[in-house]
Design an enzyme around this catalytic site. Structure first.
Site, PDB file in Angstrom:
ATOM      1  N   PRO A   1       0.832  -1.112  -0.015  1.00  0.00           N
ATOM      2  CA  PRO A   1       0.034   0.042  -0.064  1.00  0.00           C
ATOM      3  C   PRO A   1       1.011   1.270  -0.166  1.00  0.00           C
ATOM      4  O   PRO A   1       1.678   1.339   0.907  1.00  0.00           O
ATOM      5  CB  PRO A   1      -0.716   0.042   1.241  1.00  0.00           C
ATOM      6  CG  PRO A   1      -0.816  -1.888   1.722  1.00  0.00           C
ATOM      7  CD  PRO A   1       0.303  -2.099   1.264  1.00  0.00           C
ATOM      8  N   GLU A   2       0.547   2.148  -1.030  1.00  0.00           N
ATOM      9  CA  GLU A   2       1.376   3.314  -1.190  1.00  0.00           C
ATOM     10  C   GLU A   2       0.339   4.419  -0.543  1.00  0.00           C
ATOM     11  O   GLU A   2      -0.631   4.352   0.182  1.00  0.00           O
ATOM     12  CB  GLU A   2       1.733   3.668  -2.636  1.00  0.00           C
ATOM     13  CG  GLU A   2       2.827   2.540  -3.134  1.00  0.00           C
ATOM     14  CD  GLU A   2       3.973   2.465  -2.260  1.00  0.00           C
ATOM     15  OE1 GLU A   2       4.467   3.478  -1.717  1.00  0.00           O
ATOM     16  OE2 GLU A   2       4.765   1.489  -2.377  1.00  0.00           O
TER      17      GLU A   2
ATOM     18  N   LYS B   1       3.226   7.071   4.439  1.00  0.00           N
ATOM     19  CA  LYS B   1       2.351   5.894   4.535  1.00  0.00           C
ATOM     20  C   LYS B   1       1.992   5.319   5.968  1.00  0.00           C
ATOM     21  O   LYS B   1       1.761   4.377   6.234  1.00  0.00           O
ATOM     22  CB  LYS B   1       3.163   4.748   3.711  1.00  0.00           C
ATOM     23  CG  LYS B   1       3.563   4.941   2.283  1.00  0.00           C
ATOM     24  CD  LYS B   1       3.978   3.752   1.553  1.00  0.00           C
ATOM     25  CE  LYS B   1       5.543   3.858   1.864  1.00  0.00           C
ATOM     26  NZ  LYS B   1       6.041   2.582   0.872  1.00  0.00           N
TER      27      LYS B   1
ATOM     28  N   HIS C   1      -4.888 -14.328  10.294  1.00  0.00           N
ATOM     29  CA  HIS C   1      -3.700 -13.162  10.038  1.00  0.00           C
ATOM     30  C   HIS C   1      -4.553 -11.965  10.606  1.00  0.00           C
ATOM     31  O   HIS C   1      -3.958 -10.891  10.170  1.00  0.00           O
ATOM     32  CB  HIS C   1      -3.625 -12.991   8.475  1.00  0.00           C
ATOM     33  CG  HIS C   1      -3.042 -13.993   7.667  1.00  0.00           C
ATOM     34  ND1 HIS C   1      -1.691 -14.543   8.282  1.00  0.00           N
ATOM     35  CD2 HIS C   1      -3.366 -15.125   6.862  1.00  0.00           C
ATOM     36  CE1 HIS C   1      -1.183 -15.788   7.606  1.00  0.00           C
ATOM     37  NE2 HIS C   1      -2.166 -15.985   6.897  1.00  0.00           N
TER      38      HIS C   1
ATOM     39  N   ARG D   1       1.693 -11.088   5.877  1.00  0.00           N
ATOM     40  CA  ARG D   1       2.994 -11.276   5.733  1.00  0.00           C
ATOM     41  C   ARG D   1       3.684 -10.552   7.013  1.00  0.00           C
ATOM     42  O   ARG D   1       5.055 -10.688   7.092  1.00  0.00           O
ATOM     43  CB  ARG D   1       3.490 -10.767   4.496  1.00  0.00           C
ATOM     44  CG  ARG D   1       3.109 -11.333   3.202  1.00  0.00           C
ATOM     45  CD  ARG D   1       3.820 -10.815   1.840  1.00  0.00           C
ATOM     46  NE  ARG D   1       5.347 -11.200   2.151  1.00  0.00           N
ATOM     47  CZ  ARG D   1       6.218 -10.944   0.946  1.00  0.00           C
ATOM     48  NH1 ARG D   1       5.558 -10.082   0.079  1.00  0.00           N
ATOM     49  NH2 ARG D   1       7.266 -11.180   1.137  1.00  0.00           N
TER      50      ARG D   1
ATOM     51  N   ARG E   1      23.134  14.939  -8.848  1.00  0.00           N
ATOM     52  CA  ARG E   1      22.699  13.535  -8.868  1.00  0.00           C
ATOM     53  C   ARG E   1      22.484  12.521  -9.929  1.00  0.00           C
ATOM     54  O   ARG E   1      22.062  13.128 -11.047  1.00  0.00           O
ATOM     55  CB  ARG E   1      21.358  13.295  -7.881  1.00  0.00           C
ATOM     56  CG  ARG E   1      21.292  13.951  -6.610  1.00  0.00           C
ATOM     57  CD  ARG E   1      20.032  13.848  -5.876  1.00  0.00           C
ATOM     58  NE  ARG E   1      19.852  12.249  -5.412  1.00  0.00           N
ATOM     59  CZ  ARG E   1      18.906  11.831  -4.727  1.00  0.00           C
ATOM     60  NH1 ARG E   1      18.102  12.523  -4.286  1.00  0.00           N
ATOM     61  NH2 ARG E   1      18.869  10.529  -4.733  1.00  0.00           N
TER      62      ARG E   1
ATOM     63  N   ARG F   1      13.095  -3.298  -9.348  1.00  0.00           N
ATOM     64  CA  ARG F   1      11.535  -3.077  -9.753  1.00  0.00           C
ATOM     65  C   ARG F   1      11.525  -2.724 -11.242  1.00  0.00           C
ATOM     66  O   ARG F   1      12.176  -2.319 -11.901  1.00  0.00           O
ATOM     67  CB  ARG F   1      11.216  -1.911  -8.614  1.00  0.00           C
ATOM     68  CG  ARG F   1      11.468  -1.986  -7.434  1.00  0.00           C
ATOM     69  CD  ARG F   1      10.905  -0.882  -6.667  1.00  0.00           C
ATOM     70  NE  ARG F   1      10.862  -0.782  -5.352  1.00  0.00           N
ATOM     71  CZ  ARG F   1      10.625  -0.025  -4.241  1.00  0.00           C
ATOM     72  NH1 ARG F   1      10.028   1.306  -4.877  1.00  0.00           N
ATOM     73  NH2 ARG F   1      10.775  -0.048  -3.122  1.00  0.00           N
TER      74      ARG F   1
END
Length: 275
Positions: free
Chosen positions: A2-3, A58, A93, A111, A156, A265
């Site tokens: 979840p973001e 978050k 869970h 998890r 950067r 990713r």
């Protein structure tokens, strides 16, 4: 994972049920999540009124008079509002229940990478908590601008996408939202962050806000486990321009979307629309 949009959707779904209500008791069935659940959590919250529910990045921040309990959903966590009458028996869970007079707030995390923490008021403002103090600016705050991104990335060499994901400039822009924001801004994700011009960063800041706002409006993205506080899935992922569309024609120009790997990713982009 979840973001920001998923956490904000959760916050908006929970706040009307929680704010102004007293916690009657807390049932902790699993004492170890990502970090140990505070042993005195139930004692600290019993009979406490929840004053407000906020979000920082978050993290969900539940304020009571004695402090804040902090919730992070981790990879697979959800918070559900369930009526006390007929509440389902806790499953494997379902780790923590906050019981109010008419409903239960249930934390589920298969998890167990999520976290529930306690920050007492005598320790100072919750935003000074070690997990929160170093976070970047909120994307919907006036402080988030193209000028900020431009200034923070000078020199950067890391890619602009990885700079977005790092969270030290702006919070909550996860993998799916970074790919979509860069598509909307017309910026190739492999471009070195330090080489993106100020006008392009201004477009990117606007794109990040628009992408996240759209995701919140659509209930977030359900890629695996996420559901909102009412148990409904998000559907932002169904209308993506780039994310998870490898080989499919770009919705704008028709060029096949490409997929590459950055920092372990998947990244998706249009080689024509994004330069």
């Amino acid at each position: 994972m979840p973001e920001l949009p998923e956490v904000e959707v959760t916050r908006r779904g929970i706040a009307p049920f929680v704010a102004g209500r007293r916690v009657e008791r807390v049932d902790v069935r699993t004492a170890m999540l990502r970090w140990p659940v505070p042993a005195d959590l139930a004692e600290q919250l019993r009979a406490r009124e929840v004053l407000a529910v906020e979000r920082r990045g978050k993290y969900l921040l539940f304020e009571v008079d004695a402090g804040w309990f902090i919730v992070h959903l981790g990879m697979t966590g959800t918070l559900r509002v369930l009526p006390v009458a007929g509440v389902p028996v806790a499953a494997k869970h379902d780790h923590i229940d906050w019981i109010f007079d008419e409903f239960v707030l249930r934390f589920r995390d298969p998890r167990r990478f999520g976290a529930v923490l306690w920050h007492p008021r005598e320790a100072g403002d919750v935003h000074a908590h070690p997990l929160l103090a170093s976070l970047g600016v909120e994307p919907f705050s006036p402080a988030f601008t193209g000028a900020l991104l431009h200034a923070r990335t000078r020199g950067r060499t890391v890619s602009v996408k990885q700079a977005l994901l790092a969270g030290d400039m702006v919070v909550g822009v996860g993998n799916i939202y970074a790919s979509e924001s860069l598509f909307r801004a017309g910026i190739r994700p492999t471009t070195a962050a330090g080489k993106v011009s100020l006008p392009r960063y201004e477009r990117l800041a606007d794109a990040v806000r628009a992408t996240l706002a759209d995701a919140i409006e659509r209930g977030g993205s359900t890629l695996r486990d996420f559901v909102g506080s009412n148990g409904e899935s998000g559907y932002f992922q169904l209308d993506c321009f780039a994310y998870d569309r490898a080989g499919l024609p770009c919705r704008v120009c028709g060029t096949p979307i490409r997929q590459i790997v950055q920092g372990q990713r998947s990244t998706y982009f249009c080689p024509t629309c994004q330069r």
